[in-house]
Motif scaffolding. Structure first.
Motif, mmCIF file in Angstrom:
data_model
loop_
_atom_site.group_PDB
_atom_site.id
_atom_site.type_symbol
_atom_site.label_atom_id
_atom_site.label_comp_id
_atom_site.label_asym_id
_atom_site.label_seq_id
_atom_site.Cartn_x
_atom_site.Cartn_y
_atom_site.Cartn_z
ATOM 1 N N LEU A 55 4.302 0.679 2.121
ATOM 2 C CA LEU A 55 4.423 -0.576 2.830
ATOM 3 C C LEU A 55 4.655 -1.658 1.777
ATOM 4 C CD1 LEU A 55 4.133 -2.027 5.575
ATOM 5 C CD2 LEU A 55 1.699 -2.232 5.074
ATOM 6 N N ALA A 56 5.788 -2.335 1.876
ATOM 7 C CA ALA A 56 6.149 -3.342 0.879
ATOM 8 C C ALA A 56 6.563 -4.635 1.565
ATOM 9 C CB ALA A 56 7.286 -2.826 0.000
ATOM 10 N N ASP A 57 6.381 -5.721 0.858
ATOM 11 C CA ASP A 57 6.787 -7.025 1.366
ATOM 12 C C ASP A 57 8.298 -7.093 1.354
ATOM 13 O OD1 ASP A 57 7.004 -9.646 2.133
ATOM 14 O OD2 ASP A 57 6.298 -10.467 0.235
ATOM 15 N N GLU B 7 6.000 2.838 14.899
ATOM 16 C CA GLU B 7 7.006 2.855 15.969
ATOM 17 C C GLU B 7 7.617 1.473 16.163
ATOM 18 O OE1 GLU B 7 4.870 4.365 19.325
ATOM 19 O OE2 GLU B 7 4.868 6.428 18.543
ATOM 20 N N ARG B 8 6.788 0.447 16.115
ATOM 21 C CA ARG B 8 7.281 -0.924 16.276
ATOM 22 C C ARG B 8 8.200 -1.306 15.118
ATOM 23 N NH1 ARG B 8 3.503 -6.278 16.457
ATOM 24 N NH2 ARG B 8 5.182 -7.763 16.419
ATOM 25 N N ALA B 9 7.797 -0.965 13.896
ATOM 26 C CA ALA B 9 8.617 -1.274 12.725
ATOM 27 C C ALA B 9 9.946 -0.532 12.792
ATOM 28 C CB ALA B 9 7.865 -0.908 11.445
ATOM 29 N N GLU B 10 9.922 0.705 13.261
ATOM 30 C CA GLU B 10 11.159 1.466 13.385
ATOM 31 C C GLU B 10 12.081 0.820 14.419
ATOM 32 O OE1 GLU B 10 12.561 6.082 13.558
ATOM 33 O OE2 GLU B 10 10.665 5.559 14.509
ATOM 34 N N GLY B 11 11.515 0.363 15.516
ATOM 35 C CA GLY B 11 12.302 -0.326 16.535
ATOM 36 C C GLY B 11 12.926 -1.616 16.032
ATOM 37 N N GLU B 12 12.265 -2.257 15.087
ATOM 38 C CA GLU B 12 12.768 -3.498 14.501
ATOM 39 C C GLU B 12 13.694 -3.241 13.315
ATOM 40 O OE1 GLU B 12 9.283 -5.707 13.527
ATOM 41 O OE2 GLU B 12 8.774 -6.100 15.621
ATOM 42 N N GLY B 13 13.917 -1.973 12.965
ATOM 43 C CA GLY B 13 14.818 -1.637 11.869
ATOM 44 C C GLY B 13 14.238 -1.862 10.493
ATOM 45 N N GLY C 80 0.808 -1.213 0.000
ATOM 46 C CA GLY C 80 0.000 0.000 0.000
ATOM 47 C C GLY C 80 0.839 1.258 0.000
ATOM 48 N N ILE C 81 0.219 2.337 -0.462
ATOM 49 C CA ILE C 81 0.811 3.668 -0.447
ATOM 50 C C ILE C 81 -0.086 4.523 0.437
ATOM 51 C CG2 ILE C 81 1.408 5.695 -1.823
ATOM 52 C CD1 ILE C 81 1.773 3.773 -4.222
ATOM 53 N N PHE C 82 0.493 5.133 1.472
ATOM 54 C CA PHE C 82 -0.303 5.817 2.484
ATOM 55 C C PHE C 82 0.147 7.256 2.693
ATOM 56 C CE2 PHE C 82 -0.129 1.307 3.383
ATOM 57 C CZ PHE C 82 -1.459 0.981 3.513
ATOM 58 N N ASP C 83 -0.796 8.124 2.966
ATOM 59 C CA ASP C 83 -0.544 9.524 3.285
ATOM 60 C C ASP C 83 -0.253 9.622 4.786
ATOM 61 O OD1 ASP C 83 -0.757 12.240 3.946
ATOM 62 O OD2 ASP C 83 -2.271 12.589 2.417
ATOM 63 N N LEU C 84 0.911 10.140 5.145
ATOM 64 C CA LEU C 84 1.275 10.219 6.557
ATOM 65 C C LEU C 84 0.359 11.143 7.348
ATOM 66 C CD1 LEU C 84 5.171 10.179 6.639
ATOM 67 C CD2 LEU C 84 3.634 8.661 7.843
ATOM 68 N N ASP C 85 -0.087 12.240 6.743
ATOM 69 C CA ASP C 85 -0.971 13.174 7.456
ATOM 70 C C ASP C 85 -2.284 12.513 7.862
ATOM 71 O OD1 ASP C 85 0.814 15.272 7.387
ATOM 72 O OD2 ASP C 85 -0.011 16.100 5.526
ATOM 73 N N ASN C 86 -2.840 11.712 6.989
ATOM 74 C CA ASN C 86 -4.131 11.080 7.264
ATOM 75 C C ASN C 86 -4.023 9.825 8.128
ATOM 76 O OD1 ASN C 86 -5.580 12.975 5.789
ATOM 77 N ND2 ASN C 86 -5.282 11.860 3.893
ATOM 78 N N THR C 87 -2.988 9.037 7.912
ATOM 79 C CA THR C 87 -2.919 7.750 8.605
ATOM 80 C C THR C 87 -2.374 7.846 10.021
ATOM 81 O OG1 THR C 87 -0.767 7.305 7.616
ATOM 82 C CG2 THR C 87 -2.706 6.404 6.498
ATOM 83 N N THR C 88 -1.566 8.848 10.321
ATOM 84 C CA THR C 88 -0.966 8.905 11.659
ATOM 85 C C THR C 88 -1.921 9.451 12.710
ATOM 86 O OG1 THR C 88 0.100 11.000 11.062
ATOM 87 C CG2 THR C 88 1.429 8.980 10.895
ATOM 88 N N SER D 260 -4.411 7.765 13.571
ATOM 89 C CA SER D 260 -4.784 6.532 14.247
ATOM 90 C C SER D 260 -3.678 6.061 15.193
ATOM 91 C CB SER D 260 -5.062 5.433 13.218
ATOM 92 O OG SER D 260 -5.164 4.176 13.846
ATOM 93 N N PHE D 261 -4.060 5.733 16.400
ATOM 94 C CA PHE D 261 -3.114 5.221 17.382
ATOM 95 C C PHE D 261 -2.478 3.927 16.889
ATOM 96 C CE2 PHE D 261 -2.436 2.267 20.938
ATOM 97 C CZ PHE D 261 -1.399 2.918 21.571
ATOM 98 N N ARG D 262 -3.264 3.083 16.248
ATOM 99 C CA ARG D 262 -2.750 1.796 15.765
ATOM 100 C C ARG D 262 -1.683 1.981 14.693
ATOM 101 N NH1 ARG D 262 -7.047 -2.719 16.498
ATOM 102 N NH2 ARG D 262 -8.384 -1.717 18.022
ATOM 103 N N THR D 263 -1.891 2.934 13.806
ATOM 104 C CA THR D 263 -0.899 3.188 12.764
ATOM 105 C C THR D 263 0.383 3.715 13.383
ATOM 106 O OG1 THR D 263 -2.647 3.689 11.187
ATOM 107 C CG2 THR D 263 -0.415 4.391 10.609
ATOM 108 N N ARG D 264 0.273 4.650 14.318
ATOM 109 C CA ARG D 264 1.464 5.185 14.981
ATOM 110 C C ARG D 264 2.213 4.074 15.704
ATOM 111 N NH1 ARG D 264 -2.100 9.227 16.661
ATOM 112 N NH2 ARG D 264 -1.945 8.493 18.803
#
Length: 87
Positions: free
Chosen positions: A57-59, A36-42, A18-26, A28-32
């Protein structure tokens, strides 16, 4: 076919989830929390020095998605995806 994300990074169209707009998706608490979790996992890869406007978001293989932070708008990325870059 491939999608050019910028900074000499390309991903296969079939790997794009998917391609997501950061202004709209962030909003949501779940998206944030997901980002954050993905960033912690590198698994977050920033492309460019400018403020990111969207993320792709890519495989990444092995069932782990990769997130690319991109300074381009989601509309610009979608237009690039429709052009189909053969390699």
């Amino acid at each position: 076919m491939y999608l050019h994300l910028g900074q000499n990074v390309m991903v296969r169209n079939q790997d794009v989830i998917g391609i997501f707009d950061l202004d709209n998706t962030t909003w949501s608490f779940r998206t944030r929390r997901f980002l954050e979790r993905a960033e912690g996992e590198g698994r977050v890869i920033p492309l460019g020095d400018d403020l990111p406007r969207s993320f792709v978001l890519a495989d990444g293989g092995e069932g782990k998605p990769v997130i690319y932070l991109i300074p381009l708008s989601p509309a610009a990325l979608s237009a690039r995806a429709e052009r189909d870059l053969p390699i």
